[in-house]
Design an enzyme around this catalytic site. Structure first.
Site, PDB file in Angstrom:
ATOM      1  CB  SER A   1      -3.813   5.005  -8.549  1.00  0.00           C
ATOM      2  OG  SER A   1      -4.477   6.185  -8.959  1.00  0.00           O
TER       3      SER A   1
ATOM      4  CE1 TYR B   1       0.430   7.426  -6.682  1.00  0.00           C
ATOM      5  CE2 TYR B   1      -1.324   7.941  -8.247  1.00  0.00           C
ATOM      6  CZ  TYR B   1      -0.914   7.419  -7.040  1.00  0.00           C
ATOM      7  OH  TYR B   1      -1.846   6.881  -6.177  1.00  0.00           O
TER       8      TYR B   1
ATOM      9  CG  ASN C   1      -1.594   1.270   1.526  1.00  0.00           C
ATOM     10  OD1 ASN C   1      -2.501   1.685   0.805  1.00  0.00           O
ATOM     11  ND2 ASN C   1      -1.139   1.946   2.579  1.00  0.00           N
TER      12      ASN C   1
ATOM     13  CB  SER D   1       4.845   4.083 -10.142  1.00  0.00           C
ATOM     14  OG  SER D   1       3.754   4.718  -9.486  1.00  0.00           O
TER      15      SER D   1
HETATM   16  N1  LIG Z   1      -5.588   9.034  -1.384  1.00  0.00           N
HETATM   17  C1  LIG Z   1      -6.038   8.855  -2.607  1.00  0.00           C
HETATM   18  O1  LIG Z   1      -6.868   9.617  -3.118  1.00  0.00           O
HETATM   19  C2  LIG Z   1      -5.533   7.683  -3.416  1.00  0.00           C
HETATM   20  C3  LIG Z   1      -6.062   7.466  -4.688  1.00  0.00           C
HETATM   21  C4  LIG Z   1      -5.620   6.393  -5.443  1.00  0.00           C
HETATM   22  C5  LIG Z   1      -4.674   5.535  -4.927  1.00  0.00           C
HETATM   23  N2  LIG Z   1      -4.151   5.764  -3.681  1.00  0.00           N
HETATM   24  C6  LIG Z   1      -3.121   4.826  -3.204  1.00  0.00           C
HETATM   25  O2  LIG Z   1      -3.486   4.347  -1.908  1.00  0.00           O
HETATM   26  C7  LIG Z   1      -2.301   4.063  -1.156  1.00  0.00           C
HETATM   27  C8  LIG Z   1      -2.341   4.775   0.188  1.00  0.00           C
HETATM   28  O3  LIG Z   1      -2.560   6.149  -0.042  1.00  0.00           O
HETATM   29  P1  LIG Z   1      -2.778   7.195   1.146  1.00  0.00           P
HETATM   30  O4  LIG Z   1      -3.644   8.263   0.613  1.00  0.00           O
HETATM   31  O5  LIG Z   1      -3.175   6.484   2.402  1.00  0.00           O
HETATM   32  O6  LIG Z   1      -1.280   7.771   1.270  1.00  0.00           O
HETATM   33  P2  LIG Z   1      -0.614   8.598   2.456  1.00  0.00           P
HETATM   34  O7  LIG Z   1      -1.628   9.010   3.457  1.00  0.00           O
HETATM   35  O8  LIG Z   1       0.222   9.652   1.807  1.00  0.00           O
HETATM   36  O9  LIG Z   1       0.354   7.506   3.138  1.00  0.00           O
HETATM   37  C9  LIG Z   1       1.488   7.029   2.467  1.00  0.00           C
HETATM   38  C10 LIG Z   1       2.116   5.901   3.261  1.00  0.00           C
HETATM   39  O10 LIG Z   1       3.275   5.454   2.562  1.00  0.00           O
HETATM   40  C11 LIG Z   1       4.404   5.540   3.413  1.00  0.00           C
HETATM   41  N3  LIG Z   1       5.578   5.987   2.648  1.00  0.00           N
HETATM   42  C12 LIG Z   1       5.718   7.157   1.969  1.00  0.00           C
HETATM   43  N4  LIG Z   1       6.968   7.229   1.446  1.00  0.00           N
HETATM   44  C13 LIG Z   1       7.607   6.086   1.816  1.00  0.00           C
HETATM   45  C14 LIG Z   1       8.919   5.577   1.601  1.00  0.00           C
HETATM   46  N5  LIG Z   1       9.853   6.248   0.894  1.00  0.00           N
HETATM   47  N6  LIG Z   1       9.233   4.385   2.144  1.00  0.00           N
HETATM   48  C15 LIG Z   1       8.317   3.688   2.868  1.00  0.00           C
HETATM   49  N7  LIG Z   1       7.074   4.111   3.095  1.00  0.00           N
HETATM   50  C16 LIG Z   1       6.720   5.294   2.580  1.00  0.00           C
HETATM   51  C17 LIG Z   1       4.067   6.577   4.472  1.00  0.00           C
HETATM   52  O11 LIG Z   1       4.844   6.294   5.658  1.00  0.00           O
HETATM   53  P3  LIG Z   1       5.191   7.428   6.794  1.00  0.00           P
HETATM   54  O12 LIG Z   1       3.978   8.314   6.861  1.00  0.00           O
HETATM   55  O13 LIG Z   1       5.411   6.627   8.036  1.00  0.00           O
HETATM   56  O14 LIG Z   1       6.411   8.140   6.329  1.00  0.00           O
HETATM   57  C18 LIG Z   1       2.562   6.305   4.655  1.00  0.00           C
HETATM   58  O15 LIG Z   1       2.377   5.231   5.537  1.00  0.00           O
HETATM   59  C19 LIG Z   1      -1.125   4.484  -2.040  1.00  0.00           C
HETATM   60  O16 LIG Z   1      -0.643   3.355  -2.739  1.00  0.00           O
HETATM   61  C20 LIG Z   1      -1.763   5.454  -3.026  1.00  0.00           C
HETATM   62  O17 LIG Z   1      -1.058   5.539  -4.236  1.00  0.00           O
HETATM   63  C21 LIG Z   1      -4.554   6.817  -2.922  1.00  0.00           C
END
Ligand SMILES: NC(=O)c1ccc[n+]([C@@H]2O[C@H](COP(=O)([O-])OP(=O)(O)OC[C@H]3O[C@@H](n4cnc5c(N)ncnc54)[C@H](OP(=O)(O)O)[C@@H]3O)[C@@H](O)[C@H]2O)c1
Length: 230
Positions: free
Chosen positions: A129, A142, A77, A145
């Site tokens: 995504s 993005y 994730n 990826s």
């Molecule tokens: N939010 C949306 O609208 C959306 C839409 C489509 C897809 N997604 C996908 O859903 C997933 C979760 O999204 P989210 O919105 O929950 O993201 P988020 O709130 O930004 O959280 C990102 C997570 O990834 C970790 N992370 C970031 N950089 C990292 C690195 N270099 N090494 C290891 N861990 C790292 C962060 O850890 P720390 O905080 O501990 O640093 C955090 O736990 C992602 O794959 C994202 O692409 C999200």
């Protein structure tokens, strides 16, 4: 004995919701974080979880952290965005996003696979995504990826079926979280048939379905986009 799950990026909005769902379903949790140690400690207490730290770009740390861990489910994730129009996108932005999202997911999957293969059982869900399916303005890195992770998921399905390991992906649209907080929900309403952003919990339930319940589904991509992608 309860089943176990490793969730990367559990300190983000969607990761936390996924952790909550698996916890509610009786799983024991391995929760990964990168920088947000305070949040990870909070999750450790709340879910009686084991927390693990690494940077997705650091293959050696990943191997070390996962060398002795055996899980039934892996949820890939963790991911970042670093958006710019392709004309202004720097090589550094391209490489950092590809290395974190795509190479990082590869590294974690490779490190966890030997024990799943040995157990002849396992389930992998990659959080991708809709940008990886249809592209998105300013997200060449993005989208590339996430699109590559969809191809990765389909190949995992083919390579791992003989070991009774399934691999699927969930493709969220716009989900209310830190990653989407700069986007104005109102301006997107017209292109989302359900007329609102999704909630992290609504993604988490789909991840759980594919990981645990959908025992005859592998190689699929489930869009969780309020009907935006059909
Ligand atoms: N939010 C949306 O609208 C959306 C839409 C489509 C897809 N997604 C996908 O859903 C997933 C979760 O999204 P989210 O919105 O929950 O993201 P988020 O709130 O930004 O959280 C990102 C997570 O990834 C970790 N992370 C970031 N950089 C990292 C690195 N270099 N090494 C290891 N861990 C790292 C962060 O850890 P720390 O905080 O501990 O640093 C955090 O736990 C992602 O794959 C994202 O692409 C999200």
């Amino acid at each position: 004995m309860s089943k176990s799950v490793l969730i990367t990026g559990s300190t983000g909005a969607i990761g936390e919701a996924i952790a909550q769902t698996f916890f509610d379903e009786g799983y024991s949790l391995y929760l990964h974080y990168n920088k947000n140690e305070q949040k990870a400690k909070e999750l450790e207490l709340r879910f009686d979880a084991k927390i693990l730290q690494w940077d997705m770009k650091d293959g050696e740390s990943i191997k070390k952290a996962l060398s002795e861990i055996s899980v039934d489910v892996l949820v890939n994730n963790a991911a970042i965005t670093d958006d710019a129009h392709i004309y202004w996108l720097s090589d550094e932005q391209w490489e950092r996003v590809i290395d974190t999202n795509l190479n990082g997911t590869y590294r974690v999957t490779k490190a966890i696979l030997p024990q799943m293969i040995k157990n002849k059982s396992g389930s992998i869900v990659n959080v991708v995504s809709v940008s990886g399916i249809v592209g998105n303005h300013g997200q060449a890195n993005y989208s590339a990826s996430k699109g590559a992770l969809i191809a990765f998921t389909k190949t995992l399905c083919l390579d791992l079926a003989r070991f009774n390991i399934r691999a699927n992906a969930v493709a969220p649209g716009l989900i209310a979280s830190e990653m989407s907080q700069h986007i104005d929900e109102k301006s997107y309403k017209s292109i989302i048939p359900l007329g609102r952003f999704g909630k992290p919990d609504e993604v988490a339930k789909c991840v759980f379905f594919l990981a645990d319940r959908a025992t005859y589904i592998s190689g699929e991509v489930l869009n969780v986009s309020g009907g935006m992608i059909r």
